[in-house]
Design a protein around this motif. Structure first.
Motif, PDB file in Angstrom:
ATOM      1  N   SER A  38      -7.504  -6.923  -3.148  1.00 31.18           N
ATOM      2  CA  SER A  38      -8.120  -5.482  -3.893  1.00 31.18           C
ATOM      3  C   SER A  38      -8.714  -4.691  -2.915  1.00 31.18           C
ATOM      4  CB  SER A  38      -9.062  -6.219  -4.685  1.00 31.18           C
ATOM      5  OG  SER A  38     -10.254  -6.847  -4.223  1.00 31.18           O
ATOM      6  N   GLY A  39      -8.947  -3.442  -3.416  1.00 30.27           N
ATOM      7  CA  GLY A  39      -9.491  -2.454  -2.575  1.00 30.27           C
ATOM      8  C   GLY A  39      -8.478  -1.557  -1.730  1.00 30.27           C
ATOM      9  N   PHE A  40      -7.192  -1.696  -2.067  1.00 26.82           N
ATOM     10  CA  PHE A  40      -6.214  -0.877  -1.411  1.00 26.82           C
ATOM     11  C   PHE A  40      -5.511  -0.335  -2.301  1.00 26.82           C
ATOM     12  CE2 PHE A  40      -7.699  -3.930   1.729  1.00 26.82           C
ATOM     13  CZ  PHE A  40      -7.759  -3.434   2.768  1.00 26.82           C
ATOM     14  N   ALA A  41      -4.599   0.773  -1.789  1.00 20.48           N
ATOM     15  CA  ALA A  41      -3.659   1.436  -2.498  1.00 20.48           C
ATOM     16  C   ALA A  41      -2.439   1.724  -1.619  1.00 20.48           C
ATOM     17  CB  ALA A  41      -4.352   2.748  -3.236  1.00 20.48           C
ATOM     18  N   ASN A  42      -1.375   2.296  -1.898  1.00 18.36           N
ATOM     19  CA  ASN A  42      -0.179   2.593  -1.435  1.00 18.36           C
ATOM     20  C   ASN A  42       0.045   4.029  -1.247  1.00 18.36           C
ATOM     21  OD1 ASN A  42       2.201   1.720   0.263  1.00 18.36           O
ATOM     22  ND2 ASN A  42       3.158   2.794  -1.365  1.00 18.36           N
ATOM     23  N   TRP A  43      -0.052   4.661  -0.113  1.00 13.82           N
ATOM     24  CA  TRP A  43       0.018   6.210   0.495  1.00 13.82           C
ATOM     25  C   TRP A  43       1.577   6.429   0.790  1.00 13.82           C
ATOM     26  CZ3 TRP A  43      -1.884  10.609  -0.404  1.00 13.82           C
ATOM     27  CH2 TRP A  43      -1.486  11.775  -0.067  1.00 13.82           C
ATOM     28  N   ASP A  44       2.025   7.466   0.226  1.00 10.91           N
ATOM     29  CA  ASP A  44       3.301   7.856   0.554  1.00 10.91           C
ATOM     30  C   ASP A  44       3.175   9.144   0.982  1.00 10.91           C
ATOM     31  OD1 ASP A  44       5.906   9.161   0.694  1.00 10.91           O
ATOM     32  OD2 ASP A  44       6.609   7.916  -0.795  1.00 10.91           O
ATOM     33  N   ASN A  45       3.484   9.196   2.435  1.00  9.17           N
ATOM     34  CA  ASN A  45       3.077  10.564   3.187  1.00  9.17           C
ATOM     35  C   ASN A  45       4.362  11.585   2.857  1.00  9.17           C
ATOM     36  OD1 ASN A  45       1.147  11.885   4.745  1.00  9.17           O
ATOM     37  ND2 ASN A  45       2.715  12.044   6.444  1.00  9.17           N
ATOM     38  N   VAL A  46       5.434  11.086   2.424  1.00  9.98           N
ATOM     39  CA  VAL A  46       6.268  12.087   2.214  1.00  9.98           C
ATOM     40  C   VAL A  46       6.168  12.780   0.901  1.00  9.98           C
ATOM     41  CG1 VAL A  46       9.057  12.389   1.687  1.00  9.98           C
ATOM     42  CG2 VAL A  46       8.166  10.620   3.567  1.00  9.98           C
ATOM     43  N   THR A  47       5.927  11.948  -0.335  1.00 12.28           N
ATOM     44  CA  THR A  47       5.721  12.433  -1.496  1.00 12.28           C
ATOM     45  C   THR A  47       4.278  13.117  -1.770  1.00 12.28           C
ATOM     46  OG1 THR A  47       5.342  10.212  -2.442  1.00 12.28           O
ATOM     47  CG2 THR A  47       7.588  11.330  -2.494  1.00 12.28           C
ATOM     48  N   LYS A  48       3.460  12.455  -0.833  1.00 14.01           N
ATOM     49  CA  LYS A  48       1.963  13.137  -0.744  1.00 14.01           C
ATOM     50  C   LYS A  48       1.501  12.192  -2.130  1.00 14.01           C
ATOM     51  CE  LYS A  48       2.454  15.280   2.873  1.00 14.01           C
ATOM     52  NZ  LYS A  48       2.149  14.907   4.133  1.00 14.01           N
ATOM     53  N   ALA A  49       1.522  11.068  -2.362  1.00 14.49           N
ATOM     54  CA  ALA A  49       1.105  10.362  -3.507  1.00 14.49           C
ATOM     55  C   ALA A  49       0.493   9.129  -3.246  1.00 14.49           C
ATOM     56  CB  ALA A  49       2.227  10.161  -4.453  1.00 14.49           C
ATOM     57  N   LEU A  50      -0.726   8.763  -4.132  1.00 15.23           N
ATOM     58  CA  LEU A  50      -1.270   7.640  -3.879  1.00 15.23           C
ATOM     59  C   LEU A  50      -0.908   6.590  -5.273  1.00 15.23           C
ATOM     60  CD1 LEU A  50      -3.737   6.310  -2.112  1.00 15.23           C
ATOM     61  CD2 LEU A  50      -4.945   6.547  -3.945  1.00 15.23           C
ATOM     62  N   THR A  51      -0.634   5.449  -4.934  1.00 17.31           N
ATOM     63  CA  THR A  51      -0.430   4.462  -6.150  1.00 17.31           C
ATOM     64  C   THR A  51      -1.271   3.427  -6.096  1.00 17.31           C
ATOM     65  OG1 THR A  51       2.007   5.236  -5.994  1.00 17.31           O
ATOM     66  CG2 THR A  51       1.510   3.097  -7.302  1.00 17.31           C
ATOM     67  N   LEU A  52      -1.930   3.063  -7.357  1.00 16.55           N
ATOM     68  CA  LEU A  52      -2.853   2.119  -7.546  1.00 16.55           C
ATOM     69  C   LEU A  52      -2.052   1.004  -8.477  1.00 16.55           C
ATOM     70  CD1 LEU A  52      -5.699   4.116  -8.346  1.00 16.55           C
ATOM     71  CD2 LEU A  52      -5.538   3.039  -6.125  1.00 16.55           C
ATOM     72  N   VAL A  53      -1.971  -0.348  -8.106  1.00 19.91           N
ATOM     73  CA  VAL A  53      -1.471  -1.449  -8.994  1.00 19.91           C
ATOM     74  C   VAL A  53      -2.807  -1.954  -9.602  1.00 19.91           C
ATOM     75  CG1 VAL A  53      -0.164  -3.386  -9.240  1.00 19.91           C
ATOM     76  CG2 VAL A  53       0.629  -1.646  -7.640  1.00 19.91           C
ATOM     77  N   VAL A  54      -2.648  -2.053 -10.968  1.00 19.89           N
ATOM     78  CA  VAL A  54      -4.111  -2.399 -11.776  1.00 19.89           C
ATOM     79  C   VAL A  54      -3.887  -4.138 -11.513  1.00 19.89           C
ATOM     80  CG1 VAL A  54      -4.913  -2.938 -14.110  1.00 19.89           C
ATOM     81  CG2 VAL A  54      -3.952  -0.801 -13.275  1.00 19.89           C
ATOM     82  N   LEU A  55      -4.826  -4.788 -11.036  1.00 23.86           N
ATOM     83  CA  LEU A  55      -4.950  -6.064 -10.748  1.00 23.86           C
ATOM     84  C   LEU A  55      -5.487  -6.994 -11.941  1.00 23.86           C
ATOM     85  CD1 LEU A  55      -6.609  -6.280  -7.197  1.00 23.86           C
ATOM     86  CD2 LEU A  55      -4.035  -6.799  -8.002  1.00 23.86           C
ATOM     87  N   ARG A  56      -5.944  -6.459 -12.796  1.00 22.28           N
ATOM     88  CA  ARG A  56      -6.651  -7.109 -14.204  1.00 22.28           C
ATOM     89  C   ARG A  56      -6.616  -6.009 -15.082  1.00 22.28           C
ATOM     90  NH1 ARG A  56     -11.940  -6.828 -15.460  1.00 22.28           N
ATOM     91  NH2 ARG A  56     -13.215  -6.375 -13.678  1.00 22.28           N
TER      92      ARG A  56
END
Length: 139
Positions: free
Chosen positions: A87-105
C-alpha cells in the motif's frame, strides 16, 4: 409519468462526481507535488484501477512511485501499484504521463479520496494540462 432513474434496467454510468488536481509549484525544473481528490459515484471494488491521465510535461522515472495523503488521512493506503503490491504506491508511466492506482480493498462511493505524489516540472514553460481521472476493472 416515471422519472428516467426509475425505468427498469436503466443503469447509470459510474463517474467521479469530484475530480480535483492541484500542484505545489509552477516553476520550471522544480519538484512538484501533485494532489488529486476524487469521489466515485459507485463502490470501487478490490483490483479496480484509477488512472490519472494527461499530466503533460511531468517527469518521473517509470515504475513504482510513492503516494501520500496530504490531509493526514489514510487514503493513500487504499491503493498500490499492483494487486499484490504494498500500500502507499502507484505506477507512473513516463511515456503516457499517467499515474495508475490499483484498489487494494473496496472503497465507498460518495467519499473523498485524496492522494499526492511528486514529479519534476519540465524545463520549458507550458500551458496547464488537461488532466482526466478514469476508473476501469469495475465489477
Amino acid at each position: 409519468m416515471f422519472r428516467s432513474t426509475t425505468r427498469p434496467m436503466r443503469v447509470l454510468v459510474p463517474v467521479f462526481c469530484v475530480k480535483k488536481v492541484g500542484q505545489s509549484s509552477p516553476s520550471p525544473c522544480d519538484t512538484n507535488t501533485i494532489t488529486v481528490t476524487f469521489t466515485p459515484t459507485t463502490t470501487l471494488q478490490q483490483n479496480a484501477t484509477v488512472t490519472i491521465l494527461g499530466l503533460t510535461g511531468a517527469l518521473a522515472t517509470s515504475g513504482s512511485i510513492g503516494i501520500s495523503d496530504p490531509v493526514a488521512g489514510l487514503s493513500h493506503l487504499l491503493f498500490s501499484n499492483s494487486s499484490l503490491g504494498p500500500s502507499g504506491f502507484a505506477n507512473w508511466d513516463n511515456v503516457t504521463k499517467a499515474l495508475t492506482l490499483v484498489v487494494l480493498r473496496d472503497i465507498d462511493y460518495s467519499s473523498d479520496y485524496v492522494i499526492a505524489f511528486t514529479i519534476r516540472n519540465p524545463s520549458a514553460g507550458q500551458s496547464a494540462a488537461t488532466v482526466q481521472i478514469a476508473a476501469s476493472n469495475i465489477r
